[in-house]
Design an enzyme around this catalytic site. Structure first.
Site, PDB file in Angstrom:
ATOM      1  N   TRP A  76     -14.005   3.601  -1.764  1.00  8.15           N
ATOM      2  CA  TRP A  76     -13.131   2.453  -2.007  1.00  8.15           C
ATOM      3  C   TRP A  76     -13.729   1.267  -1.241  1.00  8.15           C
ATOM      4  CZ3 TRP A  76      -8.496   0.864   1.219  1.00  8.15           C
ATOM      5  CH2 TRP A  76      -7.713  -0.087   0.545  1.00  8.15           C
ATOM      6  N   ASP A 131      -8.792   9.998   4.346  1.00  6.77           N
ATOM      7  CA  ASP A 131      -7.947   8.958   3.772  1.00  6.77           C
ATOM      8  C   ASP A 131      -7.095   9.621   2.690  1.00  6.77           C
ATOM      9  OD1 ASP A 131      -6.737   6.855   2.522  1.00  6.77           O
ATOM     10  OD2 ASP A 131      -8.524   5.623   2.343  1.00  6.77           O
ATOM     11  N   LYS A 179       1.525   4.658  -3.028  1.00  7.58           N
ATOM     12  CA  LYS A 179       1.493   5.175  -4.398  1.00  7.58           C
ATOM     13  C   LYS A 179       2.523   6.286  -4.593  1.00  7.58           C
ATOM     14  CE  LYS A 179      -2.484   2.990  -3.962  1.00  7.58           C
ATOM     15  NZ  LYS A 179      -3.425   2.160  -4.633  1.00  7.58           N
TER      16      LYS A 179
HETATM   17  C1  LMR Z   1      -7.118   0.259  -5.742  1.00  6.64           C
HETATM   18  O1  LMR Z   1      -8.126   0.868  -5.384  1.00  6.64           O
HETATM   19  O2  LMR Z   1      -7.038  -0.357  -6.807  1.00  6.64           O
HETATM   20  C2  LMR Z   1      -5.892   0.290  -4.873  1.00  6.64           C
HETATM   21  O3  LMR Z   1      -6.094   1.114  -3.780  1.00  6.64           O
HETATM   22  C3  LMR Z   1      -5.370  -1.050  -4.529  1.00  6.64           C
HETATM   23  C4  LMR Z   1      -6.247  -1.828  -3.593  1.00  6.64           C
HETATM   24  O4  LMR Z   1      -5.712  -2.373  -2.626  1.00  6.64           O
HETATM   25  O5  LMR Z   1      -7.453  -1.939  -3.809  1.00  6.64           O
END
Ligand code: LMR
Length: 418
Positions: free
Chosen positions: A153, A234, A269
């Site tokens: 991420w 995470d 979520k």
């Molecule tokens: C995402 O990956 O779209 C979500 O976790 C929201 C974000 O804050 O990026």
């Protein structure tokens, strides 16, 4: 003075004329929009009535709305009557929230057996929890490296590097197989040593949806013990893969087998508390002294960054987790969401395969909200430009934003660029 590239000459002369000098913000570069939030905003601004937003990871129901859980509504209603103050909650967080969450994440029995060795600090969302975890890791091992999956991420990167810790990547997602490159992952992690941290996604890997198998989690736990690195998990999607307990098999294995684990969990979520910023940093260690040390470090980090945790979401969650009826209602609704995502995956795979004649079997094998469609950046940009279909440049889509209204349109758009 140097006008620099950011400031047009006309603005420079206007500033001199008006104030006699150029103020510091005039030099401030304008940053590009966030790679996820910026695209969601671009989609909102798109006037095409047939636009489809598959960007941000928010659960959407069949009508395209992000629902409020019934249990959240009920808990919130009760809270309004019961609440007698808006004074700060304890810096460590609400006790009911902390114990409820530790039970949920670790499993009630394990939490009770290990209670003295586990510490937790409430945090503003999963991001806040990752940052608090990283701050404690930095205090414990300032020269340690944090190993993140390739890809991970994108927000993990600034959250961790802003503490001063350095990042390294381990191989994770293999586009050619649409699955985990576990041999590559193991080979890379063989370099992780004591004082290093390995960041793992507890379940529903973001951005790929490709998760480790039970056997693979066991191997990672074994490596952590043999090599001495500290796992950090995470956990943002517990309950969205296969179920509340199945999804944390890996995390609980790490807690059982390795001396210390850092967990950053979020209820954005799985309790739909996105805007309430409800998260927790959990530290499992070998003894009570270590637990106290990690909690004290996390609290000090919170105090210097944002001072106090927000209360609203945590108090709602505490109520839901402690009340059998509310908890059951929440768990049932979450299970329905998970089942809906899994059936959307099957439906989407079938429609893509019958339209394109290609193999999209990976979509039904993945877990959680996300999947890489396997489009190039040019293809992702083309469907955005030509069809107002918004996905990330990497072709990550949020499966939970598909529905019976938009699915054929998405399939056609994807087929058009293949
Ligand atoms: C995402 O990956 O779209 C979500 O976790 C929201 C974000 O804050 O990026």
């Amino acid at each position: 003075m140097d006008i620099g590239t950011q400031m047009p000459a006309s603005a420079y002369f206007a500033a001199i004329y008006r104030f006699g000098f150029v103020a510091m913000f005039d030099h401030l570069p304008i940053l590009p929009p966030d790679s996820i939030l910026g695209l969601a905003a671009a989609c909102r601004a798109d006037t095409n009535p047939d636009k489809v937003d598959l960007t941000i990871g928010i659960y959407m129901d069949e009508t395209g709305a992000c629902p409020v859980f019934q249990a959240v509504k009920d808990a919130q209603r009760a809270m309004i009557d019961e609440e007698v103050t808006k004074a700060y909650i304890a810096p460590q967080g609400d006790d009911g929230f902390l114990t409820g969450m530790m039970g949920l994440v670790l499993g009630q029995e394990r939490f009770q057996t290990r209670a003295a060795e586990v510490a937790a600090v409430q945090a503003p969302g999963g991001c806040g929890a990752v940052r608090l975890g990283a701050e404690v890791l930095k205090a414990a091992a300032p020269a340690g490296k944090v190993w993140v999956s390739r890809p991970t991420w994108p927000v993990h990167v600034p959250l961790i590097t802003s503490t001063g810790l350095e990042l390294s990547e381990y191989r994770y997602y293999e586009p050619a197989t649409h699955g985990v490159d576990f041999d590559g992952m193991v080979a890379d992690l063989q370099q992780a040593k004591q004082g290093d941290i390995v960041l793992l996604h507890g379940c529903c890997h973001n951005p790929s949806g490709a998760d480790l198998s039970v056997d693979q989690w066991d191997v990672v736990a074994e490596m952590a013990v043999t090599q001495g690195f500290t796992p950090m998990v995470d956990l943002a999607y517990q309950g969205f893969g296969e179920g509340l307990d199945v999804d944390v098999y890996g995390l609980r294995t790490l807690v059982d087998k390795t001396p210390e684990v850092v967990i950053a969990a979020s209820l954005s979520k799985n309790m739909g508390l996105y805007r309430e910023r409800t998260g927790i940093a959990i530290f499992t260690g070998p003894d009570a002294r270590t637990a106290e040390a990690t909690a004290s470090q996390a609290k000090a980090a919170a105090r210097r960054i944002y001072s106090m945790p927000p209360a609203h979401g945590a108090l709602i969650a505490a109520k839901i987790l402690a009340d059998q009826t509310l908890r059951q209602s929440w768990a049932n609704e979450l299970e329905q969401m998970c089942e809906r995502i899994n059936s959307l995956r099957v439906d989407f795979r079938d429609r893509l395969e019958s339209t394109t004649g290609r193999d999209f079997g990976f979509i039904a094998r993945e877990k959680g909200m996300f999947s890489f469609l396997g489009l190039t950046e040019e293809q992702a940009l083309a469907v955005r430009e030509d069809r107002s279909l918004y996905m990330l440049n990497s072709s990550r889509i949020n499966i939970a934003s598909l529905n019976q209204q938009n699915m054929d349109q998405v399939v056609e758009a994807v087929a058009s660029v293949l």
